[in-house]
Design an enzyme around this catalytic site. Structure first.
Site, PDB file in Angstrom:
ATOM      1  N   GLU B 218     -72.630 -37.722 -11.710  1.00 46.68           N
ATOM      2  CA  GLU B 218     -71.374 -37.073 -11.746  1.00 46.68           C
ATOM      3  C   GLU B 218     -69.993 -37.614 -10.577  1.00 46.68           C
ATOM      4  OE1 GLU B 218     -74.296 -35.594 -12.491  1.00 46.68           O
ATOM      5  OE2 GLU B 218     -73.858 -35.389 -14.234  1.00 46.68           O
ATOM      6  N   ASN B 302     -77.520 -40.122 -16.935  1.00 48.25           N
ATOM      7  CA  ASN B 302     -76.157 -39.835 -18.138  1.00 48.25           C
ATOM      8  C   ASN B 302     -74.845 -40.754 -17.652  1.00 48.25           C
ATOM      9  OD1 ASN B 302     -75.627 -38.020 -15.748  1.00 48.25           O
ATOM     10  ND2 ASN B 302     -73.485 -38.343 -16.484  1.00 48.25           N
ATOM     11  N   ASP B 344     -74.380 -34.628 -21.185  1.00 47.22           N
ATOM     12  CA  ASP B 344     -75.506 -34.826 -19.471  1.00 47.22           C
ATOM     13  C   ASP B 344     -76.356 -35.312 -20.298  1.00 47.22           C
ATOM     14  OD1 ASP B 344     -76.040 -33.293 -17.239  1.00 47.22           O
ATOM     15  OD2 ASP B 344     -75.571 -35.597 -17.072  1.00 47.22           O
TER      16      ASP B 344
END
Lengths: 184, 618, 341
Positions: B218, B302, B344
């Site tokens: 992220e 992800n 995700d």
């Protein structure tokens, strides 16, 4: 009413509206060039030894606090500079929540501007050198609006993203409590 | 007359069985007793391979129990008949109040506890009453690393090998500490917090190497996995998970099974120019190892950012499973579970090694309860997907095409620019997130504590600034169909169906533990530590801990020969961030959308970090 | 009228005609199929309406010049128009028929023009995603090969003769894309994806403009459109895919350090460098563009200096802040930016 009276009424109304109408939206697009004038390390502390009260608010605060344009620019920057990634839309996450009334490092606009510029221990990045002073103050004005602190005619009423609950124009007016709770 | 009395007999029998079994609804309307969905199948079970799952010596030296990640303790003193008498043997407060995901380790009478940030390591002497502390080690990681850890400052565990304890710290270091003295033997800095990298995973120690991977999908981090020399801590090899083949260590041994994963430099070609450098695909989850073939298996996270329009292409090698040779790091195969991931759906979940009955013999496979909601059975020699069966409610994918291996997304759930897509199931944490399942060779079932969440998601342009989040999504999660946010499933991997299911009100974020006595343990986010019957899910015993449980329970043989059960409570992680990070529930998009799903959690539990050890009374 | 007035009146058509010389931003530019379709429709309308207008004026003049006879005195009140002159009845019927034919011609022409413009969107060979921001254009050239996806800003290159479909998104408020020489307007609406198709027919440089008020600097949100031959276009695309030129001189290196570590990199992307911001125009090949700041000024060294130093005085309210660089830093930054060809 006769048409003459109507005309006079209209003119009177227009005249009455003019003086106060322009004050709210001061658009400081250029601001002062930065150089050495940075938000000067406003301490989050509430004890200042040897004095009897906290230092006065930074002179620039009144240019940005309650300024609708600053809050709107700050709202754009909040998403673009990824504040939303750590603080969500005020709820917190990697960083502490910004919409509640607990301020680890102070909730005055100059303290928030210093937090953004200098960073804080436990992970707040230091944005000095990456954002201009003007942008930092705009962001500080927006952060204050997340906890309902500015006046309601200055805050943004809509979000640019998915709805995150009650718009700021409808939330209760917040205030800064005495406990600046530093939790770590 | 006979017919009427017969009816009464049947009615009476039904009433009795209802009363005996756990049909009663608990006070909370979403938690319910087990629903038995299928009979426990007879016939040959899946079994873990002997080399990767050696005979149980009563210790617990790595978070997965063994290289096959069974999380199964063969100890069988505790059975459904006597677990009701399980009582507290001793406790220990770790002094931390963040999400506690790591298990304690037990090696020959000493228990080792690794905490979330600041990653203290404690050694407790189990031979003395009350398990006093033998030593504690403070690695002192950088405090600023807390600002770049997406999902609470957790640590998923330490590993014991050869007299040393190996663990990672949040600011990207790997430590080796002497297990007897508590002195540091070596430390190596691998991650860079300036780039948004942290390390939260538990290392894998095998073949004289310590395997470590980074976190930060992220944060616009480029994912990698590295092998350090067990003795000295020197870097032996490092394989990236995106980029040119040379850096991903794809060489002559690399033979992916499916055409979609074959080609040259796909780690560059399946991204817009330069996007792979900040593309995620980190290694923050679980590693398994097959000592017979010397292959390490792990999944990648992800791709970054969450907004898929910024990264057209399949985004190799994110959201997939790698098999690498542990000696050189060269990849042998790869399977991408979610090409061009939209939701995700990382692929870092646990990889359970098993040999399943196949024709006349057995086939070596991997069991993977995937994030995207499919339970994969994959041939671990070459990456061929034998089956992909939904184990939760899915409406965002239509299925997995076993011919091409490619998952088929549902077009109406695909995110569009500037719009909010609603009712995406499973939500971003998937049908199950990091918390690993346990596999019992006695029952042949995989015990999965998981979640039932759907979400609304809107995308915006993510701006990349290193050291800050690189996401571009606003998410709101909520309970999926049925209203229960958590579910415990006992899954039959051979017949590909659930055997029983327990609905839970709160999401289940804790790993599972299976024991030889046919008792399975797991914890809930409001602190209930539960023991259920491994065959039918009946609740046998429960204990209310001081904080929510998201950590791995273990079972070990104490110095007195008794079987002990240990778990460390401490709510947090992505699901519990609302409590551990003291978040404001009025912002539903908090914690990447999780706050909306668990707004009631702060009233149901508080932060903490306490070790509980249970045993049967003497 | 006097002689001078006659002269001025005669000049008028010449002046009107002069507008059409500015073909780079003119509805008469006829640089693409869409615009040509529009022009065809325009001339049909002009012809029909011109004929009708001329006839009306002729009848008006005739009516003014004609002297009323006794028999025609109360023609209107008594309702006997057709008896005032033998031709009147025929003329009135003919006039109504002419109106009917004229309107039908306009309707049919308009229908077919609309249909062909709508059909052009179904067989595009090139796909571009254009995102309107306040107050610049973010352009992404899409490709089936993900690694050939290319991002640029404020300058749109199109290959001649190739149907190009432009997908229109907005990042903030409603904008509108209008390239008069190529075709009509299409709004960029936040939360919705619109599209517009062009088939450029003339090689040249054209100008587009935002046509929906979008804020303070709406007037300075223009687009340079370059239509090239197909081989030139492919060459340009490949060039735009290259990472930014590495700095060579010490001054350029100092500029590079500042740009990639300082505030510029928080918003801008320069391919191949650590600067990967996405919320401002892509600068990888800034110096190859013909204009600065969405056609606020032409690209030149002087304008670059002015823009980098104080964008707020050139385009007040724009999102790029005035940093207030010291002269040394300014020289270094501009020296580096000029190398980004």
């Amino acid at each position: 009413m006769s048409s003459r009276f109507r005309v006079r009424l209209l003119l009177f109304g227009a005249g009455a509206m003019m003086p106060g109408a322009c004050d709210r939206e001061e658009h400081h697009s250029r601001a002062k060039p930065v150089g050495e004038t940075v938000p000067g390390g406003e301490s989050p502390d509430t004890i200042f030894p040897g004095t009897s009260s906290a230092p006065p608010l930074d002179a620039r605060a009144k240019l940005y606090d309650n300024n609708a344009n600053a809050i709107a620019m700050g709202q754009t920057l909040y998403t673009q500079m990824n504040c939303v990634g750590c603080h969500s839309h005020g709820g917190g996450g990697m960083g502490p929540p910004l919409m509640d009334d607990e301020w680890r490092y102070g909730g005055r606009i100059d303290q928030i501007a210093t937090t953004i510029a200098e960073g804080r221990p436990n992970g707040m990045p230091a944005w000095r050198g990456k954002l201009t002073e003007h942008q930092i103050w705009d962001l500080a004005a927006y952060v204050r609006s997340l906890s309902g602190l500015p006046s309601k005619d200055a805050v943004s009423s809509r979000t640019e993203s998915m709805s995150t609950g009650t718009p700021q124009t409808l939330t209760p007016h917040g205030d800064i409590k005495n406990s600046d709770t530093a939790q770590q | 007359m006979a017919r009427v009395s017969g009816v009464f007999l049947i009615a009476g029998a039904m009433a009795m069985s209802c009363a005996l079994s756990a049909c009663k609804r608990s006070p909370n309307s979403f938690t319910s007793g087990p629903t038995v969905l299928a009979p426990l199948g007879g016939g040959a079970h899946a079994l873990p391979p002997a080399a990767a799952a050696p005979a149980d010596d009563g210790n617990w030296t790595m978070p997965g129990k063994n290289y096959a990640a069974t999380r199964f303790s063969a100890l069988n003193q505790i059975t459904p008949a006597n677990v009701g008498k399980l009582a507290l043997a001793f406790t220990f407060s770790t002094g931390t109040n963040k999400g506690f995901e790591a298990p304690p380790l037990v090696v020959n009478g000493t228990m080792y506890v690794i905490t979330p940030f600041p990653n203290y390591l404690y050694a407790l002497d189990l031979t003395k009453p009350g398990a006093p502390t033998k030593w504690m080690f403070k690695p002192k990681p950088a405090a600023a690393s807390q600002g770049v850890a997406c999902c609470d400052v957790v640590n998923r565990g330490a590993v014991y090998d050869n007299g040393r304890i190996f663990f990672n710290t949040l600011d990207g270091q790997t430590f080796a500490v002497d297990a007897n003295s508590g002195q540091m033997v070596w430390r190596t800095q691998l991650g860079n917090i300036q780039r948004g990298e942290t390390i939260t995973m538990a290392p894998l120690v095998a073949d004289g190497k310590v395997l470590v991977g980074n976190s930060g999908g992220e944060m616009g981090v480029r994912g990698w996995i590295a092998a350090l020399d067990e003795g000295s801590g020197k870097l032996l090899w490092k394989a990236y998970n995106t980029g040119p083949d040379k850096e991903v260590l794809l060489g002559s041994r690399f033979h992916p099974f499916y055409a979609m994963d074959q080609g040259k430099d796909l780690g560059v070609k399946s991204w817009p120019p330069d996007a792979w450098k900040i593309g995620g695909a980190t290694t923050w989850g679980w590693l398994s190892y097959d000592p017979e073939t010397h292959l390490v298996y792990y999944g990648t996270s992800n791709p970054g950012p969450w907004n898929p329009d910024q990264r057209p292409g399949d985004n190799k090698w994110s959201s997939g499973v790698f098999a690498r040779d542990i000696g050189t790091g060269q990849a042998v195969w790869f399977y991408q579970s979610s090409p061009h991931d939209l939701f995700d759906h990382d692929d870092v979940n646990e990889i359970i090694l098993a040999d399943i009955p196949w024709g006349k013999g057995r086939r070596p496979v991997l069991f993977r309860p995937g994030r995207n909601g499919f339970f994969y059975v994959i041939d671990r020699r070459n990456g061929q997907v034998l089956s992909a069966t939904p184990y939760g409610y899915i409406n965002s994918y239509k299925g997995v095409d076993l011919r091409t291996g490619r998952i088929i997304p549902a077009p109406d759930k695909e995110p569009k620019p500037g719009r909010v897509t609603r009712d995406i199931c499973p939500a971003s944490p998937g049908a199950k997130d990091w918390n690993p399942a346990a596999f019992s060779p006695v029952t042949g079932l995989v015990y999965i504590a998981h979640i039932n969440l759907c979400q609304d998601e809107g995308h915006s342009e993510a701006n990349y600034i290193s050291g800050t989040p690189y996401v571009g999504a606003d998410v709101k999660m909520y309970a999926g169909p049925g209203g229960n946010r958590g579910v415990f499933t006992a899954w039959d991997p051979i017949r590909r169906r659930p055997v029983f299911e327990i609905k839970e009100d709160l999401p289940l974020w804790s790993p599972a533990l299976a024991t030889g006595g046919n008792v399975v343990f797991y914890g809930t986010m409001d602190g209930w530590f539960k023991a259920i019957d491994a065959r039918n899910g009946k609740l046998l015993w429960k204990f209310k801990a001081g904080s929510g449980i998201i950590g791995q329970p273990i079972s070990y043989k104490g110095p007195d020969g008794r079987q002990y059960i240990a778990v460390i409570c401490g709510v947090g992680g992505w699901a519990g961030a609302i409590v551990s990070a003291n978040m404001d529930p009025s912002d539903p998009t908090g914690a990447l959308g999780f706050v909306n799903a668990v707004k009631d959690l702060p009233l149901k539990t508080t932060a903490g970090g306490i070790l509980y050890v249970f045993a049967l009374p003497r | 009228m006097s002689g001078r007035r006659y002269a001025r009146a005669a000049l008028l058509p010449l002046l009107l005609g002069a507008c059409s010389y500015q073909h780079y931003q003119s509805d008469f530019g006829a640089a693409a199929t869409e615009d040509r379709q529009f022009l065809t429709l325009f001339w049909i309308f002009m012809a029909v309406c011109g004929v009708m207008y001329a006839l009306v004026i002729a009848f008006l003049i005739a009516g003014l010049a004609h002297r009323r006879t006794e028999a025609e005195a109360n023609v209107v009140e008594t309702g006997r128009h057709h008896r005032s002159h033998p031709l009147m009845r025929t003329t009135l019927i003919g006039w109504t028929a002419l109106i009917g034919v004229g309107l039908a011609a306009l309707a049919i022409a308009s229908f077919f023009a609309d249909r062909s413009m709508a059909e052009a969107a179904t067989n595009e060979k090139l796909s571009i995603t254009l995102t309107g921001n306040q107050w610049w254009w973010d352009i992404v050239y899409n490709s089936n090969d993900a690694s050939k996806t290319m991002r640029t800003a404020n300058e749109l290159h199109l290959p001649v003769g190739v149907p190009t479909r432009i997908l229109l998104n907005s990042a903030d408020v409603i904008h509108s894309l209008w390239i008069p020489s190529l075709g009509g307007k299409q709004d960029l609406i936040p939360g919705r994806q619109n599209d517009i198709t062009f088939v450029p027919q003339k090689i040249g440089i054209f100008r587009g403009q935002c046509a929906e008020f979008c804020g303070t600097q709406h007037a300075h949100m223009a687009l340079v459109v370059v239509v090239q031959s197909y081989p030139d276009f492919i060459k340009w695309w490949d060039h735009q895919l290259q990472p930014a030129v590495a700095p060579r001189t010490p001054l350029q290196l100092a500029g590079y350090q500042y740009v990639t570590n300082g505030p510029c990199s928080a918003c801008h992307n320069i391919g191949g460098t650590p600067a990967s911001g996405t919320v401002a125009p892509d600068l990888t090949h800034l110096a190859s563009r013909k204009s600065l700041a969405a056609s606020t000024m032409p690209m030149s060294e002087g304008n670059l200096y002015g823009w980098v130093e104080d964008p707020q005085s050139l385009k007040p309210g724009v999102k790029m802040p005035t940093i207030g660089l010291e002269p040394d830093k300014l020289h270094a930054v501009v020296a580096y930016l000029e190398t980004l060809k």
